[in-house]
Design a protein around this motif. Structure first.
Motif, PDB file in Angstrom:
ATOM      1  N   LEU A 138       1.059  -1.423   0.197  1.00  0.00           N
ATOM      2  CA  LEU A 138       0.247   0.016  -0.134  1.00  0.00           C
ATOM      3  C   LEU A 138       1.158   0.647  -0.501  1.00  0.00           C
ATOM      4  CD1 LEU A 138      -3.197   0.325  -0.135  1.00  0.00           C
ATOM      5  CD2 LEU A 138      -3.456   0.397   2.256  1.00  0.00           C
ATOM      6  N   THR A 139       2.242   0.844   0.636  1.00  0.00           N
ATOM      7  CA  THR A 139       2.984   2.934   1.045  1.00  0.00           C
ATOM      8  C   THR A 139       3.235   2.408  -0.840  1.00  0.00           C
ATOM      9  OG1 THR A 139       4.436   0.949   1.999  1.00  0.00           O
ATOM     10  CG2 THR A 139       2.994   1.819   3.433  1.00  0.00           C
ATOM     11  N   GLY A 144     -10.439  -3.807  -8.471  1.00  0.00           N
ATOM     12  CA  GLY A 144      -9.215  -2.692  -8.504  1.00  0.00           C
ATOM     13  C   GLY A 144      -9.421  -0.963  -9.207  1.00  0.00           C
ATOM     14  N   ILE A 145     -10.765  -1.590 -10.468  1.00  0.00           N
ATOM     15  CA  ILE A 145     -10.881  -0.939 -11.941  1.00  0.00           C
ATOM     16  C   ILE A 145     -11.879   0.330 -10.990  1.00  0.00           C
ATOM     17  CG2 ILE A 145     -11.403  -0.854 -13.930  1.00  0.00           C
ATOM     18  CD1 ILE A 145     -10.020  -4.312 -14.013  1.00  0.00           C
ATOM     19  N   LEU A 146     -11.101   1.432 -11.782  1.00  0.00           N
ATOM     20  CA  LEU A 146     -12.821   2.283 -11.784  1.00  0.00           C
ATOM     21  C   LEU A 146     -13.796   3.281 -12.174  1.00  0.00           C
ATOM     22  CD1 LEU A 146     -13.439   5.499 -10.204  1.00  0.00           C
ATOM     23  CD2 LEU A 146     -11.952   6.668 -11.215  1.00  0.00           C
ATOM     24  N   LEU A 147     -14.460   2.694 -12.074  1.00  0.00           N
ATOM     25  CA  LEU A 147     -15.681   2.074 -13.381  1.00  0.00           C
ATOM     26  C   LEU A 147     -16.681   3.629 -13.518  1.00  0.00           C
ATOM     27  CD1 LEU A 147     -16.755  -1.092 -13.320  1.00  0.00           C
ATOM     28  CD2 LEU A 147     -14.892  -0.445 -14.876  1.00  0.00           C
ATOM     29  N   ASP A 148     -17.512   3.969 -14.217  1.00  0.00           N
ATOM     30  CA  ASP A 148     -18.019   4.680 -14.440  1.00  0.00           C
ATOM     31  C   ASP A 148     -19.252   4.213 -14.571  1.00  0.00           C
ATOM     32  OD1 ASP A 148     -18.321   4.616 -16.990  1.00  0.00           O
ATOM     33  OD2 ASP A 148     -17.968   6.705 -17.660  1.00  0.00           O
ATOM     34  N   VAL A 198     -11.597  -5.674   3.141  1.00  0.00           N
ATOM     35  CA  VAL A 198     -12.111  -3.768   3.311  1.00  0.00           C
ATOM     36  C   VAL A 198     -13.302  -3.728   3.911  1.00  0.00           C
ATOM     37  CG1 VAL A 198      -9.491  -3.102   2.311  1.00  0.00           C
ATOM     38  CG2 VAL A 198     -11.812  -3.379   1.041  1.00  0.00           C
ATOM     39  N   ARG A 199     -13.307  -3.339   4.818  1.00  0.00           N
ATOM     40  CA  ARG A 199     -14.858  -2.237   4.879  1.00  0.00           C
ATOM     41  C   ARG A 199     -14.784  -1.147   4.800  1.00  0.00           C
ATOM     42  NH1 ARG A 199     -18.824  -5.387   9.377  1.00  0.00           N
ATOM     43  NH2 ARG A 199     -17.262  -8.110   8.752  1.00  0.00           N
ATOM     44  N   VAL A 240      -7.482  -1.947  -2.684  1.00  0.00           N
ATOM     45  CA  VAL A 240      -8.256  -2.996  -3.274  1.00  0.00           C
ATOM     46  C   VAL A 240      -7.221  -3.793  -3.691  1.00  0.00           C
ATOM     47  CG1 VAL A 240     -10.500  -3.659  -4.921  1.00  0.00           C
ATOM     48  CG2 VAL A 240     -10.558  -2.140  -3.205  1.00  0.00           C
ATOM     49  N   ALA A 241      -6.780  -3.200  -4.346  1.00  0.00           N
ATOM     50  CA  ALA A 241      -5.304  -4.175  -5.177  1.00  0.00           C
ATOM     51  C   ALA A 241      -4.537  -5.166  -4.497  1.00  0.00           C
ATOM     52  CB  ALA A 241      -4.553  -2.899  -6.761  1.00  0.00           C
TER      53      ALA A 241
END
Length: 526
Positions: free
Chosen positions: A45-46, A218-222, A109-110, A99-100
């Protein structure tokens, strides 16, 4: 008869059929239930998220960050199962990295936005578990497009942010959502979100037109890239089931320059029971510009209204449709819509600036339950209900009428199914101070709920997912996957037959059940 605005009133204001059943099979493989590699997750993460946005249990600020939006003191305890890490993202890429890394290193994760989850599942676990929390409180950007009457708002914003900045932009636009200004956008919209304009403009998700979500990969969707099934599911299917919604595009709604509010108290000696008996038939059939809800407590009922118009127009309407309530000119308070969003939950001394307050001075323990009513409850039953409200340690009943816009939308249009033929919703609020282990108020809540069973919806007995209640059931996990059978026990109460569709969508977008809690949607595989 107008008692002072007490802690009790402040708290209450903020605050299965065979056709639904399906056959079940399971995927040949699922995410292994391996112990998370804690150091590997943090190291991963870092690389993408600044350490200043990460908190471990050894971090000096961990306790204050975790407790910052704990709204129910029964979870502020040493016995509470808390996250191993708290991540406070400031952009979508931080959520994607979380997420990845979580998927790669077995760290679930919550997600917490405002912390109003009645069972605290956005920031704690009801059983021993290793997990991290994505705290959205630093992501609260809002932008308004006045020409199109739309807005984009981050999930970490609060309802008060939407109300304040929309009202500041123009007094002629608004957004229909909940009463309490400190409710987080992400959780509220994920469950549907109803408030004082539900009869005019429906619920919050009826007015959501796009969203940006980080999925289980971990993919950003619209909306376009996620597809209509996914978009349908996140608008009312409950939080922490399908991904992490980063932001929402809203359709703003028109309001008049002046609205009218009244809060009229009637005691039992003033005929409160007769008034409630009539209200349950009158309120759902009133013109859509008028919403009258009730708070029943002790030996009193408070009738609280929002009218999208002036007192001059309201009084003749009340005189013809509900004259027994006796609303007078002196009861009316005219103000702008945005002023009403502060006045209703916080009282006459509140200002519009108070909508931006992100802290709460309410310090109490609570238990909450809910019901829906389709058929009027007889007067004799209301008399018995008030004996329950008079018991030591009794709570409060909040009743919101439906009808008009919310009831004109098909039950399957969104996951929120409590629409056609519904008279009103009931929320049972039990609260107390003192020790977290106090059992008396919790017992009142459960006994009251049992008493009401003959008079509310059946097959299933319906409940509102944003009034989360673990008494309705919890998921069982087999092979690291939440089972459909266990989820259906509580899920059809919240979603009726929409639960099956939600579970099938879950199987498509999160087949390994990465996003889960005790009442998250389980996957249903063909």
């Amino acid at each position: 008869m107008a008692p002072p605005r007490s802690l009790a009133l402040a708290l209450l204001l903020c605050a299965l059929s065979a056709s639904c059943h399906a056959s079940i099979s399971y995927p040949p493989s699922a995410m292994p239930a391996a112990a998370p590699a804690k150091d590997d997750f943090l190291s991963c993460l870092t690389k993408s998220v600044s350490p200043r946005l990460l908190y471990t249990k050894s971090s000096p600020a961990y306790g204050s960050i975790w407790a910052s939006t704990v709204r129910n003191l029964k979870f502020d305890s040493d016995k509470t199962v808390k996250p191993l890490y708290i991540i406070t993202p400031t952009e979508a890429a931080h959520i994607q990295a979380t997420v990845a890394c979580g998927r790669k290193h077995g760290m679930r994760v919550r997600v917490r936005s405002g912390g109003h989850d009645y069972e605290g599942l956005s920031y704690r676990s009801a059983k021993p578990e290793t997990f991290a929390v994505v705290d959205m409180s630093m992501m609260r950007h809002l932008s308004i497009n006045g020409r199109n009457a739309t807005a984009w708002v981050d999930s970490g914003a609060q309802l008060g942010d939407i109300y304040y900045f929309t009202g500041k932009y123009t007094p002629r636009l608004a957004f229909p959502a909940g009463v309490c200004s400190t409710i987080g956008v992400g959780g509220h919209f994920s469950g549907g979100g109803f408030g004082m304009m539900l009869r005019k403009h429906g619920i919050a998700v009826d007015n959501v037109i796009d969203a940006k979500v980080v999925d289980a990969n971990g993919i950003l969707l619209d909306r376009k890239s996620m597809g209509e099934d996914y978009f349908w599911a996140i608008r009312g299917g409950g939080g922490e089931s399908f991904g992490i919604v980063v932001s929402w595009q809203l359709k703003l709604v028109p309001v008049p320059p002046k609205v009218t509010v009244f809060q009229v108290y009637r005691g039992l000696k003033d005929g409160a029971i007769d008034l409630i008996t009539k209200w349950q038939q009158v309120a759902p059939s009133l013109p859509e510009d008028l919403m009258i809800r009730i708070m029943a407590m002790g030996d009193t009922a408070m009738f609280e209204a929002l009218f999208l118009g002036t007192c001059k127009d309201l009084l003749p309407l009340m005189g013809s449709r509900f004259p027994e309530l006796g609303v007078k000119q002196a009861d009316c308070k005219e103000m702008s819509w945005v002023q009403s969003t502060a006045y209703i939950p916080m009282g006459a001394s509140a200002t519009v600036n108070d909508l931006l307050n992100r802290t709460s001075n309410i310090k109490a323990f609570g238990k909450y339950k809910s019901d829906y009513v389709k058929d009027p409850i007889p007067k004799a039953v209301w008399e018995k209900i008030y004996t329950w409200l008079a018991k030591p340690g009794a709570g409060i009943m909040i009743m919101d009428p439906y009808g008009a816009k919310i009831s004109s939308i098909p039950d399957r249009a969104t996951p929120f199914p409590h629409r056609q033929g519904m008279l009103f919703n009931i929320q049972y609020v039990s609260y107390w101070s003192g020790e977290a282990g106090s059992a008396a108020p919790t017992q009142w809540s459960r006994d009251m709920y049992a008493f009401m069973e003959p008079y509310v919806t059946k097959n299933p007995r319906q409940a509102y997912v944003n009034y989360r209640d673990l008494d309705l059931g919890v998921n069982q996990v087999v092979g690291d996957i939440s089972t459909y059978e266990s989820g259906r026990v509580w899920g059809e109460k919240y979603f009726k037959c929409n639960f099956e569709r939600l579970a099938r969508i879950k199987a498509k977008v999160d087949p390994t059940d990465y996003f889960r809690n005790e009442q998250s949607i389980p996957p249903l595989f063909k």
